[in-house]
Every structure is written in C-alpha cells, then in structure tokens.
Write an enzyme that holds these catalytic residues in place. Structure first.
Site, PDB file in Angstrom:
ATOM      1  N   CYS A 137       0.847  -1.193   0.000  1.00 50.71           N
ATOM      2  CA  CYS A 137       0.000   0.000   0.000  1.00 50.71           C
ATOM      3  C   CYS A 137       0.881   1.240   0.000  1.00 50.71           C
ATOM      4  O   CYS A 137       1.858   1.321   0.737  1.00 50.71           O
ATOM      5  CB  CYS A 137      -0.892  -0.003   1.239  1.00 50.71           C
ATOM      6  SG  CYS A 137      -1.754   1.541   1.518  1.00 50.71           S
ATOM      7  N   THR A 139      -0.652   4.456   0.131  1.00 54.00           N
ATOM      8  CA  THR A 139      -1.530   5.574   0.489  1.00 54.00           C
ATOM      9  C   THR A 139      -0.805   6.608   1.339  1.00 54.00           C
ATOM     10  O   THR A 139      -0.968   7.815   1.149  1.00 54.00           O
ATOM     11  CB  THR A 139      -2.776   5.060   1.231  1.00 54.00           C
ATOM     12  OG1 THR A 139      -3.549   4.253   0.339  1.00 54.00           O
ATOM     13  CG2 THR A 139      -3.639   6.219   1.721  1.00 54.00           C
ATOM     14  N   GLY A 194       0.996  -9.587   3.048  1.00 51.83           N
ATOM     15  CA  GLY A 194       2.370  -9.851   2.664  1.00 51.83           C
ATOM     16  C   GLY A 194       2.905 -11.156   3.224  1.00 51.83           C
ATOM     17  O   GLY A 194       3.698 -11.848   2.578  1.00 51.83           O
ATOM     18  N   SER A 221      -5.066  -1.367  -5.263  1.00 51.58           N
ATOM     19  CA  SER A 221      -5.154  -0.021  -5.815  1.00 51.58           C
ATOM     20  C   SER A 221      -3.921   0.295  -6.659  1.00 51.58           C
ATOM     21  O   SER A 221      -3.674   1.438  -7.007  1.00 51.58           O
ATOM     22  CB  SER A 221      -5.289   1.022  -4.696  1.00 51.58           C
ATOM     23  OG  SER A 221      -5.538   2.302  -5.240  1.00 51.58           O
ATOM     24  N   GLY A 241      -1.044   1.708  -4.687  1.00 53.59           N
ATOM     25  CA  GLY A 241      -0.490   0.399  -4.374  1.00 53.59           C
ATOM     26  C   GLY A 241       0.705   0.107  -5.265  1.00 53.59           C
ATOM     27  O   GLY A 241       0.868   0.723  -6.313  1.00 53.59           O
ATOM     28  N   THR A 266       3.465 -17.016  22.688  1.00 57.30           N
ATOM     29  CA  THR A 266       3.081 -15.738  23.298  1.00 57.30           C
ATOM     30  C   THR A 266       2.155 -15.970  24.472  1.00 57.30           C
ATOM     31  O   THR A 266       2.337 -15.396  25.556  1.00 57.30           O
ATOM     32  CB  THR A 266       2.379 -14.840  22.258  1.00 57.30           C
ATOM     33  OG1 THR A 266       3.244 -14.624  21.147  1.00 57.30           O
ATOM     34  CG2 THR A 266       2.005 -13.500  22.882  1.00 57.30           C
TER      35      THR A 266
END
Length: 296
Positions: A137, A139, A194, A221, A241, A266
């Site tokens: 991305c 943006t 990803g 995008s 993008g 965790t």
C-alpha cells in the site's frame, strides 16, 4: 488552522509484550459476497445473495469508513439482509488477508468515532482497523494520510468491545510476533497479506528470475490491479499500491503453522490459557529495537 495531535501513537515495531508469571506448562495447552457502495452494486449484491442462499457473509469494499454515504449504504444493506454478517474491506490495498467491531464489519477505520457510529447504528458486525500500513500500500506516500496500526487497534477495540462488537486488524504484520501484538492490543481477527504472499494458494503463476522462483504480489489499488480489473487508472485518482516480486514459498501450511506456534508461545509467556485471554494478559513495553540484528 491545522490541528496537531501530539498524543503518542504506536506501531507494532515500537513495542514488545512483557512476559508475566504463568502457570502454563506447555505450548500445546472469508467466503463472502463482495460489493462496492453504489446503487448498481446493491442490485448486484441482491442478485448474488438471492441466487446463493447459503452465503451468509457480505464484504463491503470502501476506502474510507468515515464516509457518511458509506454508513447509509451499510444501513441499507443491513435492512435488506438483517441476518447476514457484514464486513468491510479497505479498497485499494492487498487482498490476501484482513482481520475486525460490532455486530458485523465495515471500512478502513483508524479511529474510535466511526467504530462507535457503525456499532451504535447496529449495522456493522466487524470493523476493519487499517489506515493503511499494508506492505504493498502506498496511500501514506501518495496522500500523507495514515494512523499507526497498534494504536488504531487499541482505540477501536476499546470502543467496539464496549458495544459488543469485534475488531479486525488489517495490515502492518511482518512476522508472527506482530500477529500476537495485534491480538494483544484487542483485535478479534487479524488479516495478513504480505505474510501469505508467494504461496501456492495465492493467485498468479510461479516465475523464474535470476535463477530464483518468484510470484507477483500487488495492492488492489496498484496500476497492475486497476489495469486488470478496471481497464486502467481512472483520471480522477492516483494509484495507491505497488507491485512487487516475492520469493516463491510453496504450500501455505508451513507458514500458518509457524504463526500458530508463535501465538502459542506468546500465550505461554504472558500466562494466557486461551487466545481470547491474551488482551487481558498483555502489557506492552516501548522499545528502541525489536531484536538483535547482528546476523541480519
């Protein structure tokens, strides 16, 4: 005059989870109909759901969950389909994964105001928290708009859970530890793009470049996606993008097992017997680095 919010906002890289006393002894203890928000989209959505009655999930694709038009559109969808689960997808970013407030899910929402608006309207089951840290991305680069993901999840979850909603953390995870941090911050679901790119289950052909196998990964995008699905980038907007080549990783099962193994560890470290207890057992500590990088 522009307003500067000087309050501290955090990303996953800024914190670690503090280990706590634990009684645990061992680590062993979406198909949805997608739609835009226009009149034609609503008609198409109705035809799909009428044709496939077992389909119970609706994913609404919009770039900005703050839009009043979008809120009204979600209300219209809720009125037509009162028993379906509604979710929102952040348009223009990677589609490999996503995670989310309330009785259903809606829009890329960085702050508490829209979470509360959608929840109080009883229109959205799951709200996506992302604005916008995805790996493909751009943006933040193209628009200067964004919100650190960890703080976004914490703030949205605080609002959503008080209204019996759910939060989806979408974007920003680069390793299993980030997934754990998202759950620790209060996310009910975590979306991954990803981290899942390059596997057999991802669309696209395996290619060979410089003797290595790779697959293409692109944001929805990106110019690549808009050429493929919309005939090109419209004159009124910019591509938000990128298209990248990622190493071919084989079957996704190995990656999923690695993520789940990290989550179990965790929970053991902080004393959470179940995943849903993780946020109640989490204390974040600010750090200047995540790990020793001497051999990186």
């Amino acid at each position: 005059m522009p307003r500067v919010d000087a309050d501290l906002k955090l990303d996953f890289k800024d914190v670690l989870l503090r280990p706590k006393r634990s009684s645990l002894k061992s680590r062993s203890e979406h198909v949805a109909a997608s739609s835009g928000s226009g009149k034609a989209d609503l008609d198409k959505l109705k035809s799909i759901l009428e044709a496939i009655p077992p389909l119970r999930y609706i994913c609404l694709d919009v770039a900005n969950g703050y839009s009043e038009h979008f809120v009204e559109f979600v209300k219209s969808v809720r009125a037509l389909f009162p028993h379906h689960t509604i979710m929102q997808s952040k348009s223009g970013h990677d589609m490999s994964a996503r995670a989310g407030v309330s009785e259903q899910r809606a829009g890329g929402i960085p702050g508490q105001e829209t979470v509360m608006l959608l929840s109080l309207s009883w229109v959205s089951h799951n709200t996506e928290c992302k604005h916008p840290p995805g790996s493909v991305c751009t943006t933040r680069i193209k628009t200067g708009v964004g919100y650190p993901q960890l703080s976004a999840v914490i703030e949205c979850a605080d609002s959503a859970h008080g209204l019996k909603g759910h939060i989806i953390s979408d974007g920003g995870c680069t390793c299993p530890g980030d997934v754990a941090k998202a759950f620790g911050a209060g996310a009910d679901f975590v979306m991954l793009g990803g981290m899942f790119a390059g596997h057999d289950q991802c669309a696209g052909e395996v290619m060979e470049k410089d003797g290595k196998k790779v697959k293409l990964f692109y944001g929805m995008s990106s110019e690549t996606a808009m050429k493929k699905h919309a005939g090109g980038v419209a004159e009124y907007r910019a591509s938000e993008g990128r298209t990248v080549e990622v190493p071919y990783k084989g079957d996704v099962e190995t990656t999923i097992l690695d993520i789940l193994g990290g989550l179990r560890s965790t929970c053991t470290y902080v004393g959470a017997a179940k995943l849903k207890e993780l946020s109640r057992r989490t204390t974040f500590i600010r750090v200047t680095q995540q790990h020793n990088q001497v051999f990186s």
